[in-house]
Scaffold this motif. Sequence first.
Motif, PDB file in Angstrom:
ATOM      1  N   VAL A 181      38.551  42.078  30.784  1.00  0.00           N
ATOM      2  CA  VAL A 181      39.251  43.043  31.578  1.00  0.00           C
ATOM      3  C   VAL A 181      40.400  43.618  30.746  1.00  0.00           C
ATOM      4  O   VAL A 181      40.793  42.944  30.095  1.00  0.00           O
ATOM      5  N   PRO A 182      40.860  44.872  31.378  1.00  0.00           N
ATOM      6  CA  PRO A 182      41.673  45.558  30.461  1.00  0.00           C
ATOM      7  C   PRO A 182      43.120  44.900  31.001  1.00  0.00           C
ATOM      8  O   PRO A 182      43.377  44.630  32.359  1.00  0.00           O
ATOM      9  N   ILE A 208      44.706  42.006  36.142  1.00  0.00           N
ATOM     10  CA  ILE A 208      43.877  43.158  35.436  1.00  0.00           C
ATOM     11  C   ILE A 208      44.692  44.286  35.565  1.00  0.00           C
ATOM     12  O   ILE A 208      45.616  44.302  36.370  1.00  0.00           O
ATOM     13  N   TRP A 211      42.222  49.464  38.615  1.00  0.00           N
ATOM     14  CA  TRP A 211      40.743  49.402  38.487  1.00  0.00           C
ATOM     15  C   TRP A 211      40.061  50.278  37.799  1.00  0.00           C
ATOM     16  O   TRP A 211      38.932  50.328  37.165  1.00  0.00           O
ATOM     17  N   LYS A 213      40.719  51.620  34.865  1.00  0.00           N
ATOM     18  CA  LYS A 213      40.795  51.229  33.430  1.00  0.00           C
ATOM     19  C   LYS A 213      39.516  50.574  33.082  1.00  0.00           C
ATOM     20  O   LYS A 213      39.456  50.363  32.071  1.00  0.00           O
ATOM     21  N   TRP A 214      38.903  50.041  34.241  1.00  0.00           N
ATOM     22  CA  TRP A 214      37.869  48.847  33.933  1.00  0.00           C
ATOM     23  C   TRP A 214      36.357  49.979  34.069  1.00  0.00           C
ATOM     24  O   TRP A 214      36.154  50.630  34.729  1.00  0.00           O
ATOM     25  N   ASP A 215      35.699  49.296  32.999  1.00  0.00           N
ATOM     26  CA  ASP A 215      34.437  50.345  32.922  1.00  0.00           C
ATOM     27  C   ASP A 215      33.299  49.663  33.826  1.00  0.00           C
ATOM     28  O   ASP A 215      32.129  49.740  33.844  1.00  0.00           O
TER      29      ASP A 215
END
Length: 309
Positions: A181-182, A208, A211, A213-215
């Motif tokens: 996770v980023p 994290i 949100w 920033k997460w794919d």
Amino acid sequence: MALFLFLCLCSCTAGNQSIESTPERPYLMVLGVAQDAGYPQAGYQDEWEAIKLGQRQIQYTVSLGLVDPQNHKRYLFEATPDFKEQLQMMDKVSESQQYPFDGIFLTHAHIGHYTGLIHLGREVMGTKDIPVYTMPKMKSFLEQSGPWSQLVSLGNIDLQTMQDSTQVQLSPSISVMPFTVPHRDEYSETVGFKIQIAEKSIVFIPDIDKWNKWDVDIREVVKTNDLILIDASFYQDGELKGRDMSLIPHPFTRESMELFKDLSATDKDKVYFIHANHTNPLLDINSPEHEEVLKAGFHIARQEQIFRF
């Protein structure tokens, strides 16, 4: 990769994660709910006074214990600064074949998530070959940085390399899968974990960035799993007086609730907020913010809470 991770996170059956079952069944225990520095935090006299007066309770740094009673094994998620207190909590309810834990899973190299490893060294427990599951960069960090490297060279810990989106099988019915996770990865990558216990799936994301920033769509993760414990470091913007909170880009609790507002009541019931900073009013069970989260249909993880499967 995003599609692969989404498929891996999916669970066939959603259900009530709190259903009681036989004592032989595995369970999760919440060992801590606070951000890296716990509550009260160093130097904040008002927080220490609130504890002294009985107005607030001590909250340990975020950690989970996974207990497999049938095989007499237990596993720790995050080795925190509160390691000794959390070990004592586990000793009261469980046992292990390789004391203190049959395995320790680490998400990343921020102080609240790995520094409890010091208790395994020769100055304290002097353990032998305790399996510590890490991602590749985290493994290199521990091997190359003192005092952690001494734990490796003396054989106090046995580093086990995990790979992104690849299961670690702990028993025929229990597995753990890390997924990246980023986050602010100064020393290591950051992962969350999917814990599979028989037909139930639990997702644990204590840290994290935002949100978006997460794919992966976190709403789909909620829908396709049975229990979700997610980062609630801060309740809202402006919480840290005099600091630019964009430099610490965790999802605000209110942002997460807004993102989840159109989920069904069943899906909202799966969500447990965890990893609250000492400034986050969620840690105060009498706060309006605490009540706001509950009224919206979500949960706030509680220390010593047990989820049976």
